[in-house]
Design an enzyme around this catalytic site. Structure first.
Site, PDB file in Angstrom:
ATOM      1  N   TRP A  21     -26.576  64.550  46.129  1.00 25.38           N
ATOM      2  CA  TRP A  21     -27.570  64.680  47.209  1.00 25.38           C
ATOM      3  C   TRP A  21     -28.988  64.426  46.683  1.00 25.38           C
ATOM      4  O   TRP A  21     -29.341  64.947  45.622  1.00 25.38           O
ATOM      5  CB  TRP A  21     -27.498  66.084  47.826  1.00 25.38           C
ATOM      6  CG  TRP A  21     -28.472  66.336  48.932  1.00 25.38           C
ATOM      7  CD1 TRP A  21     -28.628  65.611  50.064  1.00 25.38           C
ATOM      8  CD2 TRP A  21     -29.413  67.425  49.011  1.00 25.38           C
ATOM      9  NE1 TRP A  21     -29.615  66.172  50.849  1.00 25.38           N
ATOM     10  CE2 TRP A  21     -30.109  67.280  50.232  1.00 25.38           C
ATOM     11  CE3 TRP A  21     -29.725  68.505  48.182  1.00 25.38           C
ATOM     12  CZ2 TRP A  21     -31.096  68.177  50.635  1.00 25.38           C
ATOM     13  CZ3 TRP A  21     -30.705  69.391  48.579  1.00 25.38           C
ATOM     14  CH2 TRP A  21     -31.379  69.223  49.797  1.00 25.38           C
ATOM     15  N   TYR A  54     -25.617  61.111  52.725  1.00 26.70           N
ATOM     16  CA  TYR A  54     -26.460  61.048  51.527  1.00 26.70           C
ATOM     17  C   TYR A  54     -26.948  59.604  51.322  1.00 26.70           C
ATOM     18  O   TYR A  54     -26.155  58.686  51.123  1.00 26.70           O
ATOM     19  CB  TYR A  54     -25.713  61.522  50.273  1.00 26.70           C
ATOM     20  CG  TYR A  54     -25.350  63.000  50.265  1.00 26.70           C
ATOM     21  CD1 TYR A  54     -25.786  63.875  51.265  1.00 26.70           C
ATOM     22  CD2 TYR A  54     -24.567  63.546  49.246  1.00 26.70           C
ATOM     23  CE1 TYR A  54     -25.445  65.224  51.249  1.00 26.70           C
ATOM     24  CE2 TYR A  54     -24.230  64.898  49.222  1.00 26.70           C
ATOM     25  CZ  TYR A  54     -24.671  65.727  50.238  1.00 26.70           C
ATOM     26  OH  TYR A  54     -24.329  67.063  50.221  1.00 26.70           O
ATOM     27  N   TRP A 212     -23.222  75.119  46.762  1.00 28.36           N
ATOM     28  CA  TRP A 212     -24.287  74.125  46.581  1.00 28.36           C
ATOM     29  C   TRP A 212     -25.652  74.740  46.286  1.00 28.36           C
ATOM     30  O   TRP A 212     -25.882  75.899  46.567  1.00 28.36           O
ATOM     31  CB  TRP A 212     -24.349  73.166  47.745  1.00 28.36           C
ATOM     32  CG  TRP A 212     -24.650  73.665  49.140  1.00 28.36           C
ATOM     33  CD1 TRP A 212     -23.722  74.030  50.096  1.00 28.36           C
ATOM     34  CD2 TRP A 212     -25.932  73.807  49.777  1.00 28.36           C
ATOM     35  NE1 TRP A 212     -24.367  74.380  51.257  1.00 28.36           N
ATOM     36  CE2 TRP A 212     -25.721  74.250  51.103  1.00 28.36           C
ATOM     37  CE3 TRP A 212     -27.241  73.595  49.367  1.00 28.36           C
ATOM     38  CZ2 TRP A 212     -26.754  74.494  52.016  1.00 28.36           C
ATOM     39  CZ3 TRP A 212     -28.282  73.822  50.264  1.00 28.36           C
ATOM     40  CH2 TRP A 212     -28.027  74.269  51.567  1.00 28.36           C
ATOM     41  N   SER A 213     -26.519  73.885  45.733  1.00 26.75           N
ATOM     42  CA  SER A 213     -27.894  74.267  45.336  1.00 26.75           C
ATOM     43  C   SER A 213     -27.933  75.542  44.501  1.00 26.75           C
ATOM     44  O   SER A 213     -28.675  76.491  44.823  1.00 26.75           O
ATOM     45  CB  SER A 213     -28.811  74.396  46.558  1.00 26.75           C
ATOM     46  OG  SER A 213     -29.205  73.108  47.003  1.00 26.75           O
ATOM     47  N   GLY A 289     -26.624  69.625  40.379  1.00 25.95           N
ATOM     48  CA  GLY A 289     -27.376  68.418  40.717  1.00 25.95           C
ATOM     49  C   GLY A 289     -28.305  68.157  39.546  1.00 25.95           C
ATOM     50  O   GLY A 289     -28.727  69.093  38.865  1.00 25.95           O
ATOM     51  N   GLN A 295     -31.298  67.364  31.857  1.00 21.23           N
ATOM     52  CA  GLN A 295     -31.043  68.516  32.731  1.00 21.23           C
ATOM     53  C   GLN A 295     -29.547  68.843  32.758  1.00 21.23           C
ATOM     54  O   GLN A 295     -29.133  69.994  32.626  1.00 21.23           O
ATOM     55  CB  GLN A 295     -31.511  68.216  34.158  1.00 21.23           C
ATOM     56  CG  GLN A 295     -32.998  67.987  34.282  1.00 21.23           C
ATOM     57  CD  GLN A 295     -33.417  67.575  35.692  1.00 21.23           C
ATOM     58  OE1 GLN A 295     -32.572  67.213  36.519  1.00 21.23           O
ATOM     59  NE2 GLN A 295     -34.711  67.619  35.963  1.00 21.23           N
TER      60      GLN A 295
HETATM   61  P1  NDP Z   1     -29.617  72.401  42.404  1.00 20.65           P
HETATM   62  O1  NDP Z   1     -30.075  73.553  43.211  1.00 20.65           O
HETATM   63  O2  NDP Z   1     -29.032  72.695  41.074  1.00 20.65           O
HETATM   64  O3  NDP Z   1     -30.863  71.392  42.259  1.00 20.65           O
HETATM   65  C1  NDP Z   1     -30.758  70.271  41.429  1.00 20.65           C
HETATM   66  C2  NDP Z   1     -32.159  69.783  41.087  1.00 20.65           C
HETATM   67  O4  NDP Z   1     -32.862  70.744  40.315  1.00 20.65           O
HETATM   68  C3  NDP Z   1     -32.116  68.529  40.202  1.00 20.65           C
HETATM   69  O5  NDP Z   1     -31.896  67.350  40.931  1.00 20.65           O
HETATM   70  C4  NDP Z   1     -33.445  68.604  39.509  1.00 20.65           C
HETATM   71  O6  NDP Z   1     -34.470  68.214  40.429  1.00 20.65           O
HETATM   72  C5  NDP Z   1     -33.582  70.114  39.263  1.00 20.65           C
HETATM   73  N1  NDP Z   1     -32.958  70.517  37.979  1.00 20.65           N
HETATM   74  C6  NDP Z   1     -31.626  70.678  37.726  1.00 20.65           C
HETATM   75  N2  NDP Z   1     -31.431  71.094  36.464  1.00 20.65           N
HETATM   76  C7  NDP Z   1     -32.643  71.203  35.899  1.00 20.65           C
HETATM   77  C8  NDP Z   1     -33.069  71.599  34.616  1.00 20.65           C
HETATM   78  N3  NDP Z   1     -32.214  71.974  33.674  1.00 20.65           N
HETATM   79  N4  NDP Z   1     -34.407  71.590  34.354  1.00 20.65           N
HETATM   80  C9  NDP Z   1     -35.308  71.222  35.304  1.00 20.65           C
HETATM   81  N5  NDP Z   1     -34.952  70.841  36.540  1.00 20.65           N
HETATM   82  C10 NDP Z   1     -33.622  70.835  36.856  1.00 20.65           C
HETATM   83  O7  NDP Z   1     -28.486  71.572  43.152  1.00 20.65           O
HETATM   84  P2  NDP Z   1     -28.578  70.577  44.423  1.00 20.65           P
HETATM   85  O8  NDP Z   1     -29.516  71.089  45.436  1.00 20.65           O
HETATM   86  O9  NDP Z   1     -28.777  69.210  43.890  1.00 20.65           O
HETATM   87  O10 NDP Z   1     -27.110  70.716  45.000  1.00 20.65           O
HETATM   88  C11 NDP Z   1     -25.997  70.305  44.220  1.00 20.65           C
HETATM   89  C12 NDP Z   1     -25.042  69.520  45.091  1.00 20.65           C
HETATM   90  O11 NDP Z   1     -24.570  70.343  46.155  1.00 20.65           O
HETATM   91  C13 NDP Z   1     -25.630  68.300  45.817  1.00 20.65           C
HETATM   92  O12 NDP Z   1     -25.749  67.178  44.992  1.00 20.65           O
HETATM   93  C14 NDP Z   1     -24.610  68.096  46.905  1.00 20.65           C
HETATM   94  O13 NDP Z   1     -23.459  67.458  46.382  1.00 20.65           O
HETATM   95  C15 NDP Z   1     -24.263  69.539  47.282  1.00 20.65           C
HETATM   96  N6  NDP Z   1     -25.054  69.975  48.457  1.00 20.65           N
HETATM   97  C16 NDP Z   1     -24.365  70.232  49.616  1.00 20.65           C
HETATM   98  C17 NDP Z   1     -25.006  70.617  50.747  1.00 20.65           C
HETATM   99  C18 NDP Z   1     -24.218  70.899  51.981  1.00 20.65           C
HETATM  100  O14 NDP Z   1     -24.806  71.068  53.062  1.00 20.65           O
HETATM  101  N7  NDP Z   1     -22.912  70.965  51.908  1.00 20.65           N
HETATM  102  C19 NDP Z   1     -26.486  70.764  50.795  1.00 20.65           C
HETATM  103  C20 NDP Z   1     -27.116  70.489  49.521  1.00 20.65           C
HETATM  104  C21 NDP Z   1     -26.414  70.131  48.411  1.00 20.65           C
HETATM  105  P3  NDP Z   1     -35.820  67.453  40.008  1.00 20.65           P
HETATM  106  O15 NDP Z   1     -35.660  66.090  40.521  1.00 20.65           O
HETATM  107  O16 NDP Z   1     -36.901  68.227  40.664  1.00 20.65           O
HETATM  108  O17 NDP Z   1     -35.955  67.468  38.518  1.00 20.65           O
END
Ligand code: NDP
Length: 330
Positions: A21, A54, A212-213, A289, A295
């Site tokens: 996502w 997505y 998620w998230s 993510g 990361q």
């Molecule tokens: P997270 O809450 O883990 O956020 C991920 C983001 O956090 C990264 O893209 C990055 O963003 C930042 N990050 C991650 N690790 C680090 C680190 N070690 N140091 C610094 N920054 C970091 O997860 P997501 O929100 O991405 O959700 C994960 C998955 O869940 C999605 O990809 C999707 O497949 C699913 N999802 C499903 C939903 C639903 O409605 N069913 C809704 C949302 C997500 P940055 O670019 O700022 O560095």
């Protein structure tokens, strides 16, 4: 990597998984996407999460190209799609291009298979409940896709416990296959659904969860306390609605205090936040993510750090978190 049963099903899913996502086909280039998937797979991750909406379908195309290029054995990983919003999102999709009616479920599945270039989806989620479609129509459509071999398991995302139970009732009455898993938000700031609302249905219907998230879109890394970085997710215009509700003083303060605990344990704040999610045994998999490979490298170590979260540490965390959730509920 450890593997957990997806609810009461016989499917074993890696406790950490990887989703696309905002990132794939959008925030990051295809080479980075490829490196991230390779790193995830090599670390034992066996589930890659995606959805029709997505990046308007591009996220699934990019993932499909990577799967083809990697040539991993099809029986060694799970891939998902989600149906409801339509490829263009609820606002821009035509009436027949969204929802959980039979037409859109069938067509969304077919289109996802084409974008991924696979013969079947392992997991297929109803991305949100659809109040305009009878639950019977949705359950029958999902059951039929399983019978046709186009999907293997179906589930829900951000459905209430009552809606999930209704789907199970319809399935039971008609000898159909009910939902195996739910995909809720779960992290240190949003806990109610996973910890309270679903508490009974883990037992009664054997619900699995793909959460998620886990880092609240990056807030729980603690990096937002130093201001807004140009390449941070929350700096993206399309996410201003999320930023306004998430990047607020109270949450930043919590992330900072959690950072102190992580320091004491000799781990990073994101590792603490992810290990905390993994401590919940009703979580089947935590979907990671990442927009950069460092990361993911850091986050993958969370599995090793679960042991550090003793009951004493968990109590300290509880004192910090013991306030009302501050993120939007879906
Ligand atoms: P997270 O809450 O883990 O956020 C991920 C983001 O956090 C990264 O893209 C990055 O963003 C930042 N990050 C991650 N690790 C680090 C680190 N070690 N140091 C610094 N920054 C970091 O997860 P997501 O929100 O991405 O959700 C994960 C998955 O869940 C999605 O990809 C999707 O497949 C699913 N999802 C499903 C939903 C639903 O409605 N069913 C809704 C949302 C997500 P940055 O670019 O700022 O560095």
């Amino acid at each position: 990597m450890e593997y957990r049963r997806l609810g009461k099903s016989g499917l074993h899913i890696s406790e950490l998984s990887f989703g696309s996502w905002i990132t794939f086909g959008n925030q990051i280039g295809d080479n980075t996407s490829e490196n991230l998937m390779a790193m995830a797979y090599d670390a034992g991750i066996n589930f890659f999460d995606n959805a029709e909406v997505y990046a308007g379908g591009k996220s699934e195309e990019v993932m499909g190209q990577i799967l083809q290029k990697m040539n991993w054995s099809r029986d060694s990983y799970l891939v998902s799609s989600k149906v409801y919003f339509g490829k263009m999102g609820l606002k821009d999709s035509k009436p027949t291009q969204k929802g959980l009616n039979r037409k859109h479920i069938v067509e969304a599945c077919e289109q996802a298979l084409q974008r991924f270039k696979v013969d079947y989806l392992d997991l297929f989620f109803c991305h949100r409940p659809d109040k305009t479609t009878p639950i019977e129509e949705t359950v029958f459509s999902m059951h039929n896709l399983i019978q046709q071999g186009k999907i293997l398991y179906w589930g829900t995302s951000e459905w209430s416990a009552q809606e999930i139970m209704e789907a199970h009732m319809v399935a039971k009455q008609n000898h159909l296959i009910g939902p195996t898993m739910e995909q809720p938000q779960y992290n240190m700031l949003v806990r109610d659904k996973v910890e309270v609302e679903f508490s009974q249905i883990y037992k009664t219907v054997g619900l699995g969860t793909t959460v998620w998230s886990p880092l609240a879109s990056g807030l729980l890394t603690g990096k937002y306390s130093k201001g807004m970085g140009e390449d941070f997710r929350m700096n993206r215009e399309e996410l201003s609605w999320l930023k306004d509700k998430t990047v607020i003083e109270e949450n930043i303060e919590k992330a900072n205090k959690l950072g102190d605990i992580a320091n004491e344990l000799g781990i990073s704040t994101p590792q603490l936040a992810l290990a905390w999610c993994l401590k919940n045994e009703n979580v089947s998999t935590v979907i990671l993510g990442a927009s950069k490979t460092y990361q993911l490298e850091e986050n993958l170590k969370a599995t090793e750090h679960k042991v550090l979260l003793t009951s004493e540490v968990l109590e300290k965390i509880e004192v910090i978190l013991n306030n009302k959730p501050q993120l939007p509920q879906f």
